[in-house]
Design an enzyme around this catalytic site. Structure first.
Site, mmCIF file in Angstrom:
data_model
loop_
_atom_site.group_PDB
_atom_site.id
_atom_site.type_symbol
_atom_site.label_atom_id
_atom_site.label_comp_id
_atom_site.label_asym_id
_atom_site.label_seq_id
_atom_site.Cartn_x
_atom_site.Cartn_y
_atom_site.Cartn_z
ATOM 1 C CG ASP A 158 -9.775 -7.434 -8.184
ATOM 2 O OD1 ASP A 158 -8.645 -7.115 -8.163
ATOM 3 O OD2 ASP A 158 -10.171 -7.794 -6.836
ATOM 4 C CD GLU A 209 -5.749 -6.004 -3.784
ATOM 5 O OE1 GLU A 209 -5.121 -6.568 -2.759
ATOM 6 O OE2 GLU A 209 -6.488 -5.476 -3.757
ATOM 7 C CD GLU A 210 -10.024 -4.343 -3.885
ATOM 8 O OE1 GLU A 210 -10.017 -4.453 -2.568
ATOM 9 O OE2 GLU A 210 -9.691 -3.443 -4.373
ATOM 10 N NE ARG A 237 7.198 1.189 7.717
ATOM 11 C CZ ARG A 237 7.883 2.202 8.751
ATOM 12 N NH1 ARG A 237 7.567 3.523 8.447
ATOM 13 N NH2 ARG A 237 8.372 1.910 9.648
ATOM 14 C CG HIS A 293 -12.177 0.035 -1.488
ATOM 15 N ND1 HIS A 293 -12.226 -1.274 -0.688
ATOM 16 C CD2 HIS A 293 -11.280 -0.437 -2.328
ATOM 17 C CE1 HIS A 293 -11.426 -1.900 -1.132
ATOM 18 N NE2 HIS A 293 -10.450 -1.500 -1.968
HETATM 19 ZN ZN LIG Z 1 -8.888 -2.279 -3.127
HETATM 20 ZN ZN LIG Z 2 -6.422 -1.917 -4.795
#
Ligand SMILES: [Zn+2]
Ligand SMILES: [Zn+2]
Length: 433
Positions: free
Chosen positions: A103, A169-170, A214, A404
């Site tokens: 997305d 995903e956002e 990590r 972003h």
């Molecule tokens: Zn993002």
């Molecule tokens: Zn992302």
């Protein structure tokens, strides 16, 4: 005699089989180089045609067509626009998954790229500009490239590779109960075949060609917080005749900031609690009836998070009560903690070093308070999520535009590395005894 012959033939076949199983890194390199023109072209095409969460129909079509052309089993519509590709090696073996997100964001692109987006989409009922300001165009292209490289090595692969192309995903778009990862899982993305492990990556500001992650908590759990305060409307000249919800809102912000700073051990569990919006009132001399505040909570420890939420709710209630107001407090998780399996994280470091070169992999980077819904896959099967440094050449990563930003412009020169890390991770995982 006959038996002996048969046994030695078997031994020869086994030897040939195991020699075939190891695909050396140089062959992977060469295969990756061969797909690069396509990967760059896909990336630019996706970049120019970005789509918002759960609206990635064009992207899903391009991906599904490509996976089918490689001979993979393809499932579409898994979590609305999600795509699953399954590559079966010539021989049976383990199953492993790779994931890319699809997305874009409601952002007006300002990169100045030749293939910059002029696309629009619908967000919260409005037509908005849309751009791949988080680099998911790179992720899709790299995973398509990895699928092509691995499909070309099918005869030498023992085991199964599941390619997960994930929408949204956002975060869950407004009105949707679940985001892309959670919805794909609910719709069986990790069943039939069920992978033993999952790996994913993200382009971020960083030295191009560097890889970092990590073990354990890598990216924060993210909660959305909403606070609704109810007071009593009055003239700005007569605050004592009402309940001043503006003053209460100010106290609430102070309370949240102080509670976080004064009651959580920052050395063991980094915690961020940000109030980002306050909405109240329409006129300079009228104290309004109500105020709404919203914010985000970023944590690395579920028990600490639950305790802080409980303390904040109690404290905000008390603050409101002291002034004669009331408070409603709501919390909704956007993403769980990205928890990298410790054993797999240790195993992965030399594989990534093989791909990126000595000195380019940091497997003990500090945690980051941004979030990723890859975490939901890690709640079902062990996995590792890592970051790929992708600042533009010659730009200080500390000052390059972050994800972003309208100016976020990840470096295309890292595309081969991402394809290679995907491919080597799968090959070496399937070769594990
Ligand atoms: Zn993002
Ligand atoms: Zn992302």
């Amino acid at each position: 005699m006959r038996r002996l012959f048969a046994a030695s033939t078997m031994a020869l076949l086994l030897a040939a089989g195991s020699a075939q199983a190891q695909v050396d890194t140089a062959s992977v390199d060469a295969a990756v180089q061969r797909v690069m023109p396509e990967v760059v072209a896909w990336r630019r095409d996706f970049h120019q045609h970005p789509e918002l969460g759960f609206a990635e129909t064009r992207s899903a079509g391009v991906i599904a067509d490509h996976l089918r052309s490689l001979g993979l089993e393809v499932r579409t519509g898994v979590g609305k626009t999600g795509v699953i590709g399954v590559l079966r090696g010539a021989r049976p073996g383990r199953t492993v998954a790779l994931r890319a997100d699809m997305d874009a964001l409601p952002v007006q692109e300002a990169t100045g790229l030749d293939f910059a987006s002029s696309a629009t989409g619908t967000y919260m009922g409005n037509i908005v500009p849309v751009a791949h300001a988080c680099g998911h165009d790179m992720h899709m292209a790299m995973l398509m490239g990895a699928a092509e490289v691995l499909a070309g090595m099918k005869d030498r692969i023992a085991g199964t590779v599941v390619f997960v192309f994930q929408p949204a995903e956002e975060g869950a778009p407004p009105g949707e109960p679940k985001g892309g990862a959670a919805l794909m899982i609910a719709e069986g993305a990790l069943n039939d075949p069920k992978p033993e492990a999952i790996f994913g990556l993200h382009v971020v500001p960083g030295r191009p060609g560097s890889v970092f992650y990590r073990p354990e908590g890598f990216m924060a759990a993210s909660d959305r917080v909403d606070i609704r305060l109810k007071g009593k409307q009055t003239h700005g000249a007569w605050p004592w005749r009402g309940v001043d919800v503006i003053a209460v809102a100010g106290q609430v912000v102070e309370t949240v900031n102080t509670l976080t700073a004064r009651t959580v051990d920052p050395t063991t569990t980094p915690t961020v609690f940000t109030i980002a919006t306050i909405n109240a009132g329409v006129r300079y001399n009228i104290i309004p009836d109500s105020a709404t505040l919203s914010g985000t909570l970023r944590t690395f420890d579920t028990a600490q998070r639950d305790a802080l939420v409980a303390r904040a709710e109690t404290a905000i209630d008390h603050v409101a009560e002291a002034y004669g107001a009331t408070a409603e407090f709501g919390v909704k998780q956007n993403a769980a903690l990205v928890f990298n399996d410790p054993g797999l994280s240790a195993w992965l470091a030399p594989v990534l070093t093989d791909a990126a070169g000595e000195g380019n992999v940091n497997a003990a980077t500090p945690p980051t308070t941004v979030a990723e819904d890859f975490s939901y896959f890690q709640q079902v099967i062990p996995g590792v999520f890592y970051h790929l440094g992708a600042s533009p050449d010659g730009v200080d990563p500390a000052t390059s535009a972050p994800n972003h930003s309208p100016e976020f412009s990840p470096n295309e020169n890292v595309l081969p590395l991402g394809v290679k890390t995907h491919v080597l991770t799968v090959l070496r995982f399937l070769e594990r005894s």
